[in-house]
Enzyme design. Structure first.
Site, short mmCIF file in Angstrom:
data_model
loop_
_atom_site.label_atom_id
_atom_site.label_comp_id
_atom_site.label_asym_id
_atom_site.label_seq_id
_atom_site.Cartn_x
_atom_site.Cartn_y
_atom_site.Cartn_z
N LYS A 82 0.87 -1.18 0.00
CA LYS A 82 0.00 0.00 0.00
C LYS A 82 0.90 1.23 0.00
O LYS A 82 1.72 1.41 0.91
CB LYS A 82 -0.89 0.00 1.24
CG LYS A 82 -1.97 -1.06 1.19
CD LYS A 82 -3.13 -0.61 0.32
CE LYS A 82 -4.24 -1.65 0.30
NZ LYS A 82 -5.27 -1.32 -0.69
N LYS A 133 -13.14 -6.84 -7.43
CA LYS A 133 -13.57 -7.03 -6.05
C LYS A 133 -15.01 -7.53 -6.11
O LYS A 133 -15.94 -6.74 -6.28
CB LYS A 133 -13.53 -5.69 -5.30
CG LYS A 133 -12.12 -5.19 -5.05
CD LYS A 133 -12.10 -4.36 -3.78
CE LYS A 133 -10.71 -4.11 -3.30
NZ LYS A 133 -10.09 -2.97 -3.97
MG MG Z 1 -6.62 -1.33 -4.79
#
Ligand code: MG
Length: 330
Positions: free
Chosen positions: A129, A228
């Site tokens: 991240k 997702k």
């Molecule tokens: Mg992402």
């Protein structure tokens, strides 16, 4: 159909590691019962900071059967679960052993010892991240690339700007490039500047899909589609991505273990169907929160999620033992 809810909190660990969530999070499990007696379970885990409506808003809408993309998918998952349970079958597929990436939420905490351990456990891909501290992130990318045992995914969640991203690119050595699998959502979607990034690195698109021309039927300036399943229709989005020649990474949304296993089961199905298009999955986020009885029920072997006991998505006894509150009936 009757909808019951169980609210939960996923707690950030007391002793954070590189992979830990930065804060505790709330969400809600759904139990849906159909008139024919089937019942299935799913997770509803919004990320308001990334554009989802807050949990209470999602539930208030669901009470009126006014569906959001998230609750629509939760019902889809509960239906998948209910069908499998009724047949006495698991959703988990024994024929698809799929690898997951290792998620690094805090680059400042990742050590060489830990990387060595992950490599021994069988991890081949590390997802970092990014966008918090570009200098440190570029340094860790160079360090990991030099080891030559991992591919690196960089996820900026659209937090950089074209300028700060250019600075990041200048800090990453050209010798590291062959270890960078892709860069996800580098900065807010812009066709031309994303195209520029794509001349050096493969670009992946996740939350920025909403700002891209995808919904207008045009291919975005990216070659990896981050699916997702908790947020969007699986079948139609996979068809679109494949039509445009994009590869697909299935990821969970860092929610409840029920949601993790639902996403993982979709990843398994898609690997069986479209193997060559499918990248290493990103569903293994069970270790980012304090361990709960659900996470403890899932056998994990390095990057692989094993079969949980039970039918459907698993957790038969745990799910039955929770307290459920009815919210709507139709
Ligand atoms: Mg992402």
């Amino acid at each position: 159909m009757k909808v019951f809810i169980h609210r939960y909190e996923l707690k950030a660990p007391l002793h954070p590691s590189a992979s830990s969530a930065r804060a505790s999070r709330v969400g809600c499990l759904l139990r849906i019962e159909w008139p024919d007696g089937r019942r299935g379970f799913a997770d509803l885990h919004p990320w308001p900071e990334l554009g989802d409506g807050p949990l209470d808003e999602q539930l208030a809408a669901l009470e009126r059967f006014n569906l959001t993309p998230l609750s629509e998918q939760a019902i889809y998952f509960a239906d998948r679960d209910a069908r499998a349970r009724a047949a006495g079958e698991p959703l988990w597929r024994s024929g698809a052993r799929i690898r997951n990436n290792f998620l690094v939420n805090d680059v400042t905490r990742i050590t060489d010892d830990e990387l060595g351990r992950l490599s021994k456990e069988g991890f081949t891909t590390v997802k970092i991240k990014c966008g918090g501290d570009i200098e440190k992130e570029a340094a860790i990318v160079n360090r990991i690339a030099k080891r030559d045992d991992f591919f690196v995914r960089l996820d900026f969640n659209g937090r950089a700007t074209p300028d700060s991203f250019e600075r990041f690119m200048s800090l990453v050595h050209a010798e590291s490039d062959h270890r960078i699998e892709y860069v996800e959502d580098p900065f807010p979607y812009d066709h031309a500047t994303w195209g520029d990034v794509g001349r050096r690195w493969t670009v992946g698109i996740d939350y920025e899909l909403a700002r891209s021309p995808w919904a207008r039927g045009e291919k975005p300036a990216a070659d990896v589609f981050i699916l997702k399943p908790a947020n969007m229709d699986v079948e139609s989005s996979v068809r679109t991505a494949i039509d445009w020649g994009m590869d697909i990474t299935v990821t969970s949304v860092m929610g409840h273990p029920v949601g993790v296993l639902h996403a993982h089961a979709v990843a398994q199905d898609l690997h069986l169907k479209h193997g060559a298009r499918m990248r290493t999955a990103g569903c293994l986020t069970l270790g980012v929160y304090q361990r709960d009885p659900f996470a403890a029920d899932i056998p994990v072997d390095g990057p692989f999620i094993g079969k949980p006991p039970g039918t459907g998505v698993g957790f038969d006894h745990l799910l039955e033992s929770l307290l459920w509150t009815p919210i709507s009936e139709r």
